[in-house]
Design a protein around this motif. Structure first.
Motif, short mmCIF file in Angstrom:
data_model
loop_
_atom_site.label_atom_id
_atom_site.label_comp_id
_atom_site.label_asym_id
_atom_site.label_seq_id
_atom_site.Cartn_x
_atom_site.Cartn_y
_atom_site.Cartn_z
N ARG A 95 0.98 -1.23 -0.12
CA ARG A 95 0.01 -0.02 0.08
C ARG A 95 0.86 1.36 0.03
NH1 ARG A 95 -5.05 1.19 1.21
NH2 ARG A 95 -5.64 -0.93 1.73
N GLU A 122 -4.36 -15.22 0.07
CA GLU A 122 -4.56 -13.91 0.50
C GLU A 122 -3.79 -12.81 -0.22
OE1 GLU A 122 -5.86 -11.76 2.59
OE2 GLU A 122 -4.58 -10.52 3.37
N THR A 125 -5.73 -11.52 -3.52
CA THR A 125 -6.78 -10.71 -2.93
C THR A 125 -6.28 -9.50 -2.41
OG1 THR A 125 -6.80 -11.88 -0.95
CG2 THR A 125 -8.39 -12.71 -2.59
N MET A 126 -5.28 -9.56 -1.60
CA MET A 126 -4.71 -8.28 -0.97
C MET A 126 -4.28 -7.41 -2.11
SD MET A 126 -1.61 -6.75 -0.32
CE MET A 126 -0.17 -7.87 -0.29
N ARG A 128 -5.13 -7.26 -5.21
CA ARG A 128 -6.25 -6.77 -5.94
C ARG A 128 -6.81 -5.66 -5.33
NH1 ARG A 128 -8.09 -11.91 -7.79
NH2 ARG A 128 -7.08 -12.18 -9.93
N ARG A 129 -7.04 -5.68 -4.01
CA ARG A 129 -7.96 -4.68 -3.27
C ARG A 129 -7.13 -3.36 -2.86
NH1 ARG A 129 -7.56 -7.49 1.47
NH2 ARG A 129 -6.18 -6.36 2.30
N VAL A 130 -5.62 -3.57 -2.85
CA VAL A 130 -4.78 -2.50 -2.74
C VAL A 130 -4.81 -1.65 -3.77
CG1 VAL A 130 -2.64 -1.53 -2.05
CG2 VAL A 130 -3.58 -3.33 -0.58
N ASN A 132 -7.03 -1.65 -6.49
CA ASN A 132 -8.35 -0.92 -6.40
C ASN A 132 -8.21 0.32 -5.69
OD1 ASN A 132 -10.01 -2.14 -8.36
ND2 ASN A 132 -10.18 -4.12 -7.32
N GLU A 133 -8.01 0.11 -4.35
CA GLU A 133 -8.28 1.27 -3.31
C GLU A 133 -7.26 2.50 -3.65
OE1 GLU A 133 -9.53 -1.74 0.28
OE2 GLU A 133 -7.68 -0.40 0.44
#
Ligand code: C2E
Ligand code: MG
Ligand code: MG
Ligand code: MG
Length: 279
Positions: A95, A122, A125-126, A128-130, A132-133
């Protein structure tokens, strides 16, 4: 009864184990707090091309401890890896790098990924999420995986690496030469880049085995379309020998140290001296 004999010994042994376990738990608790208190930092070291132009950077985590000062990753990554903290730490570093990306020089950002993280879904998914955010693109990053992790990878780990690669991440084999990677692995592993360990760079020289090995490696890599990075370049001589061996990219204290905010690569010692004379 203890195998090693007397009762006293067995007790001493147990006490040592207990205190080591306690010390590890203490470190884990401290590290967890450090992550939440933002005591971690990512420093960036330039990776250059043969003309010393910055081509990429590598992000390296540090722990700015309020009492003990700056702690290098070698002292706390193993602690994180033995607990589930490595996932939290990995997410924090990624991040931070995504947030820093707009202010870093153009080119890929290398992120070190622990073999422990690759054992679980994990990580996918982590990331991808970061992404996106933060609105970052996976194509901005190279994920660095050590050679030892790659050669010991299970089919599930390889599949995870392939998923990450399909998302746009480049994959680099880090610390190459310290494990047991044969040339045949290079055809099979889903990688884009090889970072040659600095222990080889130290041994480069005319008629040295390291020079022959690195030259052969760069020729194989060229066939496979891989980028070869020479790690730990500290002297002009090492820089010249790594270029002569056919490496494409270069990283080391000669070209720039890891820094909280990146400055352009340092000019050669001679041009510094010339500039000083002119001034
Ligand atoms: P690495 O990925 O091989 O990173 C290169 C290491 O070499 C860094 O040490 C860097 O400061 C050092 N280095 C660079 N140029 C030179 C040079 O010219 N001479 C010498 N002697 N050293 C040089 P650092 O920052 O202490 O990191 C050590 C290792 O810790 C890294 O090795 C990497 O395996 C791990 N690491 C660092 N950051 C992270 C992270 O965010 N996550 C994970 N999982 N591991 C990390
Ligand atoms: Mg690395
Ligand atoms: Mg390395
Ligand atoms: Mg290393």
């Amino acid at each position: 009864e203890s195998k090693s004999g007397g009762r006293g010994r067995a007790t001493l042994f147990d006490e040592e184990m207990l205190s080591e376990k306690r010390y590890r738990r203490f470190l884990e608790r401290e590290l967890r707090a450090a992550i939440y208190l933002n005591e971690l930092e990512v420093h960036y070291q330039p990776v250059t091309d043969a003309s010393r132009t910055a081509a990429a950077v590598e992000g390296l985590v540090r722990w700015r401890h309020p009492v003990r000062g700056m702690i290098p990753p070698s002292q706390f990554i193993p602690v994180a890896e033995r607990s589930n903290l490595i996932d939290l730490l990995g997410a924090w570093v990624f991040r931070r790098a995504c947030l820093d990306a707009p202010t870093l020089p153009a080119g890929r950002i290398g992120i070190n990924v622990s073999g422990e993280q690759l054992k679980r879904d994990e990580i996918v998914t982590m990331m991808r999420r970061v992404l996106n955010e933060t609105g970052c693109d996976a194509a901005r990053f190279t994920l660095e995986i050590t050679e030892t992790v790659a050669t010991a990878a299970t089919p599930q780990v390889i599949a995870r690496i392939e998923t990450l690669r399909a998302m746009g991440f480049q994959i680099a084999l880090d610390d190459f030469g310290t494990g047991h990677c044969g040339f045949n692995y290079l055809k099979e592993l889903p990688i884009d880049c090889i970072k040659i360990d600095r222990s080889y760079i130290r041994e480069l020289g005319e008629r040295s085995i390291a020079q022959v090995f690195v030259s052969a490696l760069t020729q194989v890599a060229r066939l496979q379309g891989l980028t070869i990075v020479a790690e730990g370049i500290e002297t002009e001589a090492e820089f010249e020998l790594a270029k002569a061996a056919g490496c494409n990219q270069f990283q080391g204290f000669l070209l720039g140290r890891p820094q909280p905010k990146l400055r352009p690569p340092q000019p050669a010692a001679d041009s510094v001296r010339e500039a000083a004379l002119v001034a």
